[in-house]
Design a protein around this motif. Structure first.
Motif, PDB file in Angstrom:
ATOM      1  N   CYS A 132     -10.160  37.184  16.522  1.00 28.02           N
ATOM      2  CA  CYS A 132      -8.769  36.942  16.133  1.00 28.02           C
ATOM      3  C   CYS A 132      -8.700  36.252  14.777  1.00 28.02           C
ATOM      4  O   CYS A 132      -9.632  35.546  14.371  1.00 28.02           O
ATOM      5  CB  CYS A 132      -8.066  36.070  17.169  1.00 28.02           C
ATOM      6  N   VAL A 133      -7.576  36.436  14.080  1.00 27.57           N
ATOM      7  CA  VAL A 133      -7.350  35.789  12.792  1.00 27.57           C
ATOM      8  C   VAL A 133      -7.191  34.286  13.019  1.00 27.57           C
ATOM      9  O   VAL A 133      -6.446  33.868  13.916  1.00 27.57           O
ATOM     10  CB  VAL A 133      -6.083  36.346  12.113  1.00 27.57           C
ATOM     11  N   PRO A 134      -7.869  33.449  12.219  1.00 20.63           N
ATOM     12  CA  PRO A 134      -7.678  32.000  12.356  1.00 20.63           C
ATOM     13  C   PRO A 134      -6.212  31.632  12.137  1.00 20.63           C
ATOM     14  O   PRO A 134      -5.548  32.187  11.256  1.00 20.63           O
ATOM     15  CB  PRO A 134      -8.561  31.422  11.243  1.00 20.63           C
ATOM     16  N   GLY A 135      -5.711  30.705  12.959  1.00 16.50           N
ATOM     17  CA  GLY A 135      -4.309  30.332  12.800  1.00 16.50           C
ATOM     18  C   GLY A 135      -3.882  29.288  13.804  1.00 16.50           C
ATOM     19  O   GLY A 135      -4.701  28.532  14.337  1.00 16.50           O
ATOM     20  N   TYR A 136      -2.588  29.269  14.094  1.00 20.13           N
ATOM     21  CA  TYR A 136      -2.012  28.311  15.040  1.00 20.13           C
ATOM     22  C   TYR A 136      -1.070  29.055  15.967  1.00 20.13           C
ATOM     23  O   TYR A 136      -0.170  29.772  15.519  1.00 20.13           O
ATOM     24  CB  TYR A 136      -1.245  27.218  14.303  1.00 20.13           C
ATOM     25  N   GLU A 137      -1.306  28.934  17.255  1.00 19.78           N
ATOM     26  CA  GLU A 137      -0.464  29.574  18.257  1.00 19.78           C
ATOM     27  C   GLU A 137      -0.097  28.587  19.363  1.00 19.78           C
ATOM     28  O   GLU A 137       0.039  28.946  20.521  1.00 19.78           O
ATOM     29  CB  GLU A 137      -1.163  30.800  18.852  1.00 19.78           C
ATOM     30  N   LEU A 157      -0.771  32.180   3.900  1.00 21.51           N
ATOM     31  CA  LEU A 157      -0.688  32.354   5.352  1.00 21.51           C
ATOM     32  C   LEU A 157       0.564  33.136   5.718  1.00 21.51           C
ATOM     33  O   LEU A 157       1.496  33.265   4.926  1.00 21.51           O
ATOM     34  CB  LEU A 157      -0.745  31.017   6.084  1.00 21.51           C
ATOM     35  N   MET A 158       0.546  33.641   6.957  1.00 16.58           N
ATOM     36  CA  MET A 158       1.682  34.396   7.483  1.00 16.58           C
ATOM     37  C   MET A 158       2.412  33.544   8.516  1.00 16.58           C
ATOM     38  O   MET A 158       1.787  32.928   9.387  1.00 16.58           O
ATOM     39  CB  MET A 158       1.218  35.692   8.151  1.00 16.58           C
ATOM     40  N   LEU A 201       1.329  30.858  13.220  1.00 21.72           N
ATOM     41  CA  LEU A 201       0.835  30.873  11.854  1.00 21.72           C
ATOM     42  C   LEU A 201      -0.527  31.553  11.841  1.00 21.72           C
ATOM     43  O   LEU A 201      -1.333  31.347  12.753  1.00 21.72           O
ATOM     44  CB  LEU A 201       0.703  29.446  11.306  1.00 21.72           C
ATOM     45  N   GLU A 202      -0.760  32.352  10.812  1.00 20.75           N
ATOM     46  CA  GLU A 202      -2.056  33.016  10.687  1.00 20.75           C
ATOM     47  C   GLU A 202      -2.505  33.014   9.240  1.00 20.75           C
ATOM     48  O   GLU A 202      -1.686  33.158   8.322  1.00 20.75           O
ATOM     49  CB  GLU A 202      -1.986  34.466  11.178  1.00 20.75           C
TER      50      GLU A 202
END
Length: 658
Positions: A132-137, A157-158, A201-202
């Motif tokens: 998975c893309v590093p990010g915040y979920e 970031l997206m 966020l990704e």
């Protein structure tokens, strides 16, 4: 599985027509549903039975679970196919179908729920070992938490809506100062589109490709993948061109991505057709899970073309309890296919969606060409639904053959009366980077950030002048083809206007079906309803055309043109009206009013936000001004060109100078 012989299609347009076609081929009766905006639409006429389910607004028709269930019961349907969009990924709808004794032609409600929220889905995929893309979920959705996590992830970031897709509620952030505004805008758009403002966020992977894997699973424990599709060519995070296979994926990478996609499907006990979307890094080796679409994809035809399978028929067979008729080893890919999405939009105006009368429609045909649509000439393209109106698909032995065939098909596509992206699609397909298979997700932003409106050549303008002259002469009772005499005749003046351009032309009749326009000599070779063939200085040209009100719409090869004749037209609006008035660019709904009458506003300040065709459009002040009138309120439905605000420009220092 409960047997069924009648399928209700809970959708509209091209996908409804597509599902009806496969259902009928399998011997099933089909039931269509329609809103008031779609009364008499081709998809309703194609079915064995069609039922009204509500007014034009999707929330009260195609998104109304009670209305769809009631229609299925009234029609005696035993199964429901949701198509894509609308209720296709709504777990509550899948459960409602089951509770009503209807077979849902799609995955179990639990599988939809598992993948319906991007944050929860990503956590599940991480647990299943899918990259998975590093990010915040996380669950903490406060601005402080999002800003803190964004700093940890790093730019670019997206910002993404956790509950939706289709590019809505999504923002790319490249500068820290823009992050708070991006979070607020994404949250607002997500709440309006999906009823949830939850965000994830990704890390933005630049220079990568959007590659997705088609999976199929049955209720007997079998799961396979059908190869990949490359959907990198996107504008505003919405796909424009799709192809199979991907020019960036070899057999070894296809196997790795396929294994990951199958693992994702097994992790949620999936059944039916689904698509696992990945982001392929610029290195061409690393890939990351983005999301899983628990439905049929818009771009499924390219997979059908290279596999020879009918994916809708497979969906129906699996829903009826059958096992997949092949194993993974039985999946083979033959040739190459590319799909172009024909949108009712104006690329040169920021891809602004368009609505209005489709005065002429003629889809292309030929070897390797398929067109999925639900259109007819004289149909109104409404502002209530997605602006995609058709898909043109080309299949060839090689990628280059498919590309050439698709370009020729688009050149032969006649869609007149509203602006479309036809010329833009041709520009994309002709670009060297796309032709070489090098297009990434940055392809459009890098090469087509501000598409210019296509300009007509002198021949097309000459034919426009000829058609306007003939229309004027015929309206006055003359035969324009014979309005001449041996001593010569006068030149009929015309003023053609298209876009912001004015063009003066003079038409002289020099013989039967012969004209002189400027320096060009024109001989009419043939006529048919809506089509004119002529030789211009020895060059043969054919033009498709239609008059719609006071506008002549023409298509010739790669060019479309909408032109008025205004020499004797009444004067236009007073100069400067554009600065003083904010008018609706299309039919839509007001979702925010950000000023008040009597308030002073500055140039660029947002005054009104309206929603149309699933997108939000901001109307801003074009100068420093005072708001004189603000006749709309949140929730109002507005028509194209309706006044939304009247502004009184403030005097500048230059204005005050003696």
């Amino acid at each position: 599985m409960k047997p069924f012989d009648t399928i209700l299609v809970a959708n509209r347009g091209e996908i409804a027509c597509r599902v009806i076609r496969s259902a009928r081929a399998l011997g099933y009766r089909s039931v269509a549903v329609y809103s008031d905006a779609d009364a008499g639409a081709p998809h309703a006429q194609a079915a064995d039975l069609a039922l009204r389910i509500g007014p034009a607004e999707a929330a009260q028709s195609y998104l109304s679970i009670p209305a769809v269930i009631a229609a299925a019961k009234a029609a005696g349907a035993g199964a429901v196919h949701p198509g894509y969009g609308f209720l296709s990924e709504n777990d509550a709808f899948a459960r409602a179908c089951a509770e009503a004794g209807l077979v849902f032609i799609g995955p179990p409600a639990a599988a939809i729920a598992a993948m319906g929220n991007k944050a929860a889905a990503k956590r599940r995929m991480i647990a299943a070992g899918v990259p998975c893309v590093p990010g915040y979920e996380g669950e903490d959705q406060s601005d402080a938490a999002l800003l803190r996590e964004a700093k940890r992830i790093g730019l670019p970031l997206m910002v993404k809506a956790a509950a939706g897709g289709g590019g809505r509620g999504m923002r790319l952030v490249t500068e820290a100062a823009a992050l708070p505004g991006a979070i607020a805008a994404a949250r607002s758009e997500a709440e309006n589109a999906f009823g949830s403002g939850e965000l994830i966020l990704e890390k933005a992977v630049t220079g990568g490709r959007h590659v997705e894997i088609q999976v199929f699973a049955d209720s007997h424990g079998n799961v396979v993948h059908l190869g990949e599709r490359d959907c990198s060519v996107q504008r505003r995070h919405q796909k424009v061109l799709e192809e199979a296979p991907s020019p960036a994926v070899d057999a070894a990478l296809r196997e790795k991505m396929g294994v990951a996609a199958v693992a994702a499907a097994r992790a949620i006990a999936y059944v039916g057709a689904g698509t696992v979307e990945f982001l392929l890094d610029a290195d061409g080796k690393s890939f990351y899970f983005l999301e899983m679409n628990t439905r049929l994809q818009v771009e499924h035809p390219v997979t059908e073309a290279v596999t020879g399978l009918d994916l809708v028929a497979l969906q129906i067979r699996i829903a009826a309890g059958e096992a997949l008729p092949f194993a993974q080893a039985g999946v083979t890919l033959t040739g190459h296919a590319i799909e172009a999405r024909l949108y009712a939009e104006a690329p040169a105006q920021g891809f602004l969606p368009q609505s209005g009368l489709l005065a002429a429609w003629q889809p292309p045909a030929g070897d390797g060409i398929r067109v999925d649509h639900g259109l007819r000439a004289g149909q109104t393209v409404t502002p209530f639904y997605d602006p995609m109106i058709a898909k043109v698909i080309a299949h060839g032995a090689t990628r280059e053959e498919a590309r050439r065939r698709l370009m020729l098909a688009l050149e032969r596509t006649v869609a007149l009366g509203i602006a479309t992206n036809r010329a833009f699609l041709l520009d994309l397909l002709a670009h060297p980077d796309f032709a070489a298979g090098r297009a990434t997700t940055q392809f459009i932003p890098q090469h087509f950030a501000a598409p210019a409106a296509p300009q007509p050549d002198s021949h097309l303008l000459a034919l426009a002048a000829l058609l306007w002259f003939e229309a004027s002469a015929a309206a006055q009772g003359h035969d324009p083809a014979r309005a001449w005499y041996s001593g010569g005749g006068f030149t009929w003046p015309l003023r053609l206007e298209y876009g912001e351009t004015r063009h003066m032309a003079g038409v002289a009749v020099t013989g039967p079906d012969r004209y002189r326009i400027g320096d060009a000599e024109i001989a009419v070779r043939g006529r048919a309803p809506g089509r004119l063939q002529a030789a211009i200085d020895g060059t043969e040209r054919a033009v498709d055309y239609v008059f719609a009100g006071d506008v002549l719409h023409l298509a010739c090869g790669r060019a479309d043109l909408a032109v008025r004749e205004t020499l004797h037209a009444p004067p236009g609006a007073a100069e400067g009206a554009a600065e003083r008035e904010l008018r609706a660019p299309m039919n839509g709904r007001i979702v925010a009013v950000l000023a008040a009458e009597g308030e002073s506003v500055t140039r660029g300040q947002r005054i009104v936000i309206m929603e149309a065709m699933k997108m939000q459009h901001e109307l801003v002040a074009r100068c420093d001004a005072t708001v004189e009138k603000l006749p709309v309120r949140v929730g109002d439905q507005v028509a194209t060109r309706q006044l939304l605000a009247a502004l009184a420009p403030l005097a500048t220092e230059q204005d005050r100078a003696p």
